[in-house]
Design a protein around this motif. Sequence first.
Motif, mmCIF file in Angstrom:
data_model
loop_
_atom_site.group_PDB
_atom_site.id
_atom_site.type_symbol
_atom_site.label_atom_id
_atom_site.label_comp_id
_atom_site.label_asym_id
_atom_site.label_seq_id
_atom_site.Cartn_x
_atom_site.Cartn_y
_atom_site.Cartn_z
ATOM 1 N N SER A 112 26.757 21.527 32.214
ATOM 2 C CA SER A 112 25.972 22.013 33.268
ATOM 3 C C SER A 112 26.205 22.645 34.142
ATOM 4 O O SER A 112 26.977 23.473 34.737
ATOM 5 C CB SER A 112 26.688 20.330 34.072
ATOM 6 O OG SER A 112 26.096 19.496 33.401
ATOM 7 N N THR B 187 30.688 23.308 34.796
ATOM 8 C CA THR B 187 30.901 22.019 33.936
ATOM 9 C C THR B 187 30.632 22.145 31.906
ATOM 10 O O THR B 187 30.018 22.810 31.473
ATOM 11 C CB THR B 187 31.203 20.316 34.329
ATOM 12 O OG1 THR B 187 30.087 19.955 34.016
ATOM 13 C CG2 THR B 187 31.538 20.772 36.190
ATOM 14 N N SER C 165 35.257 16.471 30.827
ATOM 15 C CA SER C 165 34.636 17.119 31.986
ATOM 16 C C SER C 165 35.292 17.995 32.642
ATOM 17 O O SER C 165 35.857 17.249 33.438
ATOM 18 C CB SER C 165 33.448 16.049 32.589
ATOM 19 O OG SER C 165 33.152 16.618 34.163
ATOM 20 N N GLY D 18 37.073 14.965 40.708
ATOM 21 C CA GLY D 18 36.708 13.855 39.835
ATOM 22 C C GLY D 18 35.648 13.143 40.840
ATOM 23 O O GLY D 18 36.062 12.467 41.822
ATOM 24 N N ASP E 71 36.447 10.088 27.965
ATOM 25 C CA ASP E 71 35.474 11.389 28.774
ATOM 26 C C ASP E 71 36.681 12.584 28.345
ATOM 27 O O ASP E 71 37.316 12.422 29.229
ATOM 28 C CB ASP E 71 35.312 10.801 29.970
ATOM 29 C CG ASP E 71 34.073 8.658 29.199
ATOM 30 O OD1 ASP E 71 33.125 9.314 28.428
ATOM 31 O OD2 ASP E 71 34.376 7.823 30.288
ATOM 32 N N GLN F 104 37.771 1.516 29.482
ATOM 33 C CA GLN F 104 38.103 1.924 30.430
ATOM 34 C C GLN F 104 38.821 1.637 31.894
ATOM 35 O O GLN F 104 39.451 0.983 31.027
ATOM 36 C CB GLN F 104 36.611 1.958 31.270
ATOM 37 C CG GLN F 104 35.030 2.000 30.546
ATOM 38 C CD GLN F 104 34.807 3.840 30.563
ATOM 39 O OE1 GLN F 104 35.989 4.175 31.655
ATOM 40 N NE2 GLN F 104 33.711 4.568 30.603
ATOM 41 N N SER G 251 39.547 7.225 27.755
ATOM 42 C CA SER G 251 37.963 6.739 27.598
ATOM 43 C C SER G 251 38.231 7.602 27.149
ATOM 44 O O SER G 251 36.832 7.381 25.606
ATOM 45 C CB SER G 251 37.354 6.297 28.740
ATOM 46 O OG SER G 251 37.476 8.252 29.338
ATOM 47 N N ARG H 35 29.946 7.401 34.091
ATOM 48 C CA ARG H 35 31.342 7.577 33.611
ATOM 49 C C ARG H 35 31.940 8.508 33.763
ATOM 50 O O ARG H 35 30.786 9.352 35.072
ATOM 51 C CB ARG H 35 31.015 7.813 31.907
ATOM 52 C CG ARG H 35 30.761 6.390 31.234
ATOM 53 C CD ARG H 35 30.659 6.198 29.951
ATOM 54 N NE ARG H 35 32.101 6.863 29.185
ATOM 55 C CZ ARG H 35 32.902 6.152 27.818
ATOM 56 N NH1 ARG H 35 31.515 5.585 27.159
ATOM 57 N NH2 ARG H 35 33.438 6.627 27.332
ATOM 58 N N GLU H 36 32.942 8.555 33.412
ATOM 59 C CA GLU H 36 33.746 9.866 34.267
ATOM 60 C C GLU H 36 33.605 11.326 34.298
ATOM 61 O O GLU H 36 33.233 11.452 33.388
ATOM 62 C CB GLU H 36 35.497 9.469 34.715
ATOM 63 C CG GLU H 36 36.323 8.298 35.703
ATOM 64 C CD GLU H 36 37.020 8.138 34.854
ATOM 65 O OE1 GLU H 36 38.085 9.200 35.037
ATOM 66 O OE2 GLU H 36 37.293 6.991 34.964
ATOM 67 N N GLY H 37 34.043 11.962 35.184
ATOM 68 C CA GLY H 37 33.256 13.256 34.494
ATOM 69 C C GLY H 37 33.714 14.017 36.175
ATOM 70 O O GLY H 37 33.893 13.412 36.905
ATOM 71 N N ASN H 38 33.370 15.688 36.281
ATOM 72 C CA ASN H 38 33.602 16.593 37.640
ATOM 73 C C ASN H 38 32.953 16.559 37.982
ATOM 74 O O ASN H 38 31.433 16.787 37.046
ATOM 75 C CB ASN H 38 34.504 17.467 36.662
ATOM 76 C CG ASN H 38 36.045 17.163 37.008
ATOM 77 O OD1 ASN H 38 36.869 16.808 38.449
ATOM 78 N ND2 ASN H 38 37.179 17.800 36.166
ATOM 79 N N SER I 150 41.733 16.136 37.279
ATOM 80 C CA SER I 150 40.436 14.786 37.956
ATOM 81 C C SER I 150 39.266 14.424 36.881
ATOM 82 O O SER I 150 38.223 13.539 36.671
ATOM 83 C CB SER I 150 39.891 15.519 38.631
ATOM 84 O OG SER I 150 39.353 16.641 38.957
ATOM 85 N N GLY I 151 39.136 15.445 35.459
ATOM 86 C CA GLY I 151 37.948 15.344 34.548
ATOM 87 C C GLY I 151 38.040 14.425 33.606
ATOM 88 O O GLY I 151 36.532 14.145 33.062
ATOM 89 N N ALA J 92 30.960 19.400 29.068
ATOM 90 C CA ALA J 92 31.764 18.078 28.821
ATOM 91 C C ALA J 92 30.885 17.260 27.120
ATOM 92 O O ALA J 92 30.194 17.839 26.970
ATOM 93 C CB ALA J 92 30.900 16.786 30.049
ATOM 94 N N GLY K 120 29.489 16.947 36.589
ATOM 95 C CA GLY K 120 29.738 16.934 35.072
ATOM 96 C C GLY K 120 29.294 16.327 33.857
ATOM 97 O O GLY K 120 30.784 16.333 32.910
ATOM 98 N N GLY K 121 28.180 15.467 33.594
ATOM 99 C CA GLY K 121 27.878 14.370 33.047
ATOM 100 C C GLY K 121 27.296 15.319 30.889
ATOM 101 O O GLY K 121 27.521 16.299 30.673
#
Lengths: 463, 448
Positions: free
Chosen positions: B446, B407, B386, A388, B384, A185, B382, A405-408, B376-377, B409, A459-460
């Motif tokens: 999403s 979105t 999105s 984000g 990740d 991370q 990691s 966790r990260e996402g938009n 940004s996403g 993901a 947006g996960g």
Amino acid sequence: MIEQSLVLATLSEALKTGGEFAEVFVEDRQSSTAVLDDGKVEELVSGRTRGAGVRVVVGDTTGFAHTSNLTAEGLTRAARAAAASARGSSGITKVVGLTEVQATPPQQVKVLPETVAKVMKVELLKTADNAARATGAAVTQVSACYADGRRRILVANSDGLLASDDQVRTRFAVSCVALGDTGMQTGYESVGRPIGFELFDEYEVDALARTAANRALTKLAAQPAPSGSMPVVIGPGGGGVLFHEACGHGLEADLVAKQASVFRNRVGEQVAHPEVTLIDDGTMAREWGAYAIDDEGRPAQRNVLIENGVLTDYMWDLLRARKEGRESSGNGRRQNYQHLPMVRMTNTYLSNGTENPADIIAATDRGVYVAHLGGGQVNTATGDFVFGMNEAYLIENGQITAPIREGNLIGNGPEVLAGIEALGNDFAMGSPGTCGKDGQGVPVGDGTPTLRVASMTIGGTAA
Amino acid sequence: MNPEELLEIAQRIVNWGRDGEQVEAIVGHRQETEVRVYKGEIESLSVAESQGVGIRVITNNRQGFAHAGTLDQKVLAETLAEARDNVVFGSPDKFFGLAEPDGVAPPKLNLYNEALLQVSTEAKIDMALELERAVLAGDPRIVGIESADYGDALSADAIATTTGIRSTGKDTSCYLTAYSLASEGDEIQTGFGFSVSREPGTLDIATAASDAVERATRMLGATQPATERVTVVLDPFVSAQFLGIIGGTLSGEAVLKGRSLFANRLDEQVAATSVTLVDDPTNPDAFTASDADGEGLATRRNQLIGGGQLEKFLHNSYTGRRSGSTSTGSAVRGYASTPGVGCQALSLVPGERLPSELIAEIDNGVLIQGVSGLHSGVNPVSGDFSTGAEGLRIRNGELAEPVREITIASTLQRMLLDVTAVGSDLTWLPMNSAGVTIVVAEVTMSGA
């Protein structure tokens, strides 16, 4: 930076083909950057750029040329090239005199970075590296970056304007990697102000490093972000980028004029909750987007864009303002002398509300709390924007619980504005940012109090 | 300026090197024209010439760097002095060192097309105007354009070092791009189209215009769908951006510094068997093709993933040396920075079937035609992933209604393994990766 007679001669040359307006923009920038990564100071980098851009306007057409050659010969060549692109019949052939615009810098610089021994800049990096690694054994990698820049500009135009500014910016950033059972991370934190090396009298780089390290460590235990629409609470300072994207860009007059903004034809309308007041303020002392004059020589201003929920005005540069027969709002900016200026934000923020931030969280049944936002992006024509989450948590039964966790996040500007249902009384400015538009990046600031938006799409990947 | 003149300047700087010093000079020169039109008039016309130099000095295993945006003789000497002064502040690292000639011959690509020089400014303006007209005439629902641009560039660069590197390069490029606005009722949607080439004569105005028209008009009426897990089809423009992120995780620098999610996974199956990923700047079809990398070594073809198996990481001289191997000719940089490591012309080996054939096999999916917020996403450390997205629903093998404000993901690791097909429509784009339609199963969309 250059002789006034040379400026006048360049303007006259630029007007020879009948231009209605001509401008010379001269820039001299020097920078130093030091990067530490992987436990080592990789290198110190020094940069120097100097040049001028000349533009000539005829009707709706702008001719532009730039040169790194600041002699009479180089400037004449640039002026002719710009003039060749914009031929007219205005009859102005000579600029007779220039009147210097006096603008007060938003803040004073105490210690010019160029006067500071390089070894002191490098020491900061090592301090940050040590502090980040000491934060937790799971911190496996650290990079730290020190950067300063000094930008001297001079603007003169055929209206007789002459203005100059000396802009200094200093910035420090730390980024960490932590390794756990679920993989790696990252955590990031930065600080920057339009001041000199005295920045580090105010900010301890080790504290900054610990914040970055803790962000990475916290996320090791993070669960996948939820997916779908739900209420979003944004923490103080962290949320400015939301408004930068949700409506800031849509209030730039150049995009409005091209019908490329969802906020076109909406001045005077109630676009948000009556408690929402949005301001763009280039005079805001010590904030990342502050300056004395913009890149067209106009002194920075404080512009109220939304007042008590009502859209009051757009942001303007010189050309858009001329067309509408009004004054520029001091938002004409460019990345450097190699670019034409356009309408840009400075420090954009949502002013304080009245609620206790703890009450806002407590009144949220289920949602997401975003403590720190990352970057964002907007399509101004549709209003759809994303940003984000750098540090975010679930809200369950009015309590902040597990890190995610990260996402938009994605939303629509006008809908999100209308959906702001609570504003805290804990206003703060956020981290220094760089705003990109049409290939040009400029420094900007932003800020908000704690606030809640009724619904945004997270947006996960979790249900 | 031609590359030989630039090489002479670079060599002059290198000759100023002292005993015990390694010196590298990179010198670049660029001429550009940019035309933007609006409502049948020139909105802006920029002509520009820029140049610059970057100087790297290595002494006793320490490195310093300085750059300047001019080739003024006095500034060159000052820049070298500044780089030298910076050396003492860097940490010593025994792997520091300039590239050394490795005997690999440059591919000698022909990336410079004289024809660009013969085209008048008026003709360039006309192309932008014609593009605007074609977009506006493309569909009654097109109500305007945000921009219609023509641009071109002629660049040359040279690198010289005390280790005997002497490399030059030059290329031409030009592009047309349009952003359109389509409207129905109160709603506005946007779309873009472009064409890139090495000389204006081969730019494709009609395709740029029809793409801009179609991408905007087909989004009219878009709504936000409900959240669900679906199969997504990434169109070439989207997949190229996705591949670019994957490419970044395969750099030797990310691996050495503990930032690559693929470190320690060489020879493992990291992707579906349909995935063969190649970085090949020697391919003249790539707009980012070049003879030499950022350290002056010949470019070469590097297969990174073959049949889903991780085969190789990319290296510059430093990361190659430090990992006990050699440079793969993958140093990337401009004159204002030291060499990093990165992909230069990345692409998937295309499959056999057309996008329409791939879509015909999908019962429930989404064709993604645009993404936003990749910076940004998506976290390349990691994994990740999105991103904001828009596109068209796929129902029973057919393209259906448009969707927006969604979105998509997953994680980078999962997406590579979940690729179920790669299309045959390989398209080189104005970025360092090529696009091709790819199908990825099990992605979370999403929405409402």
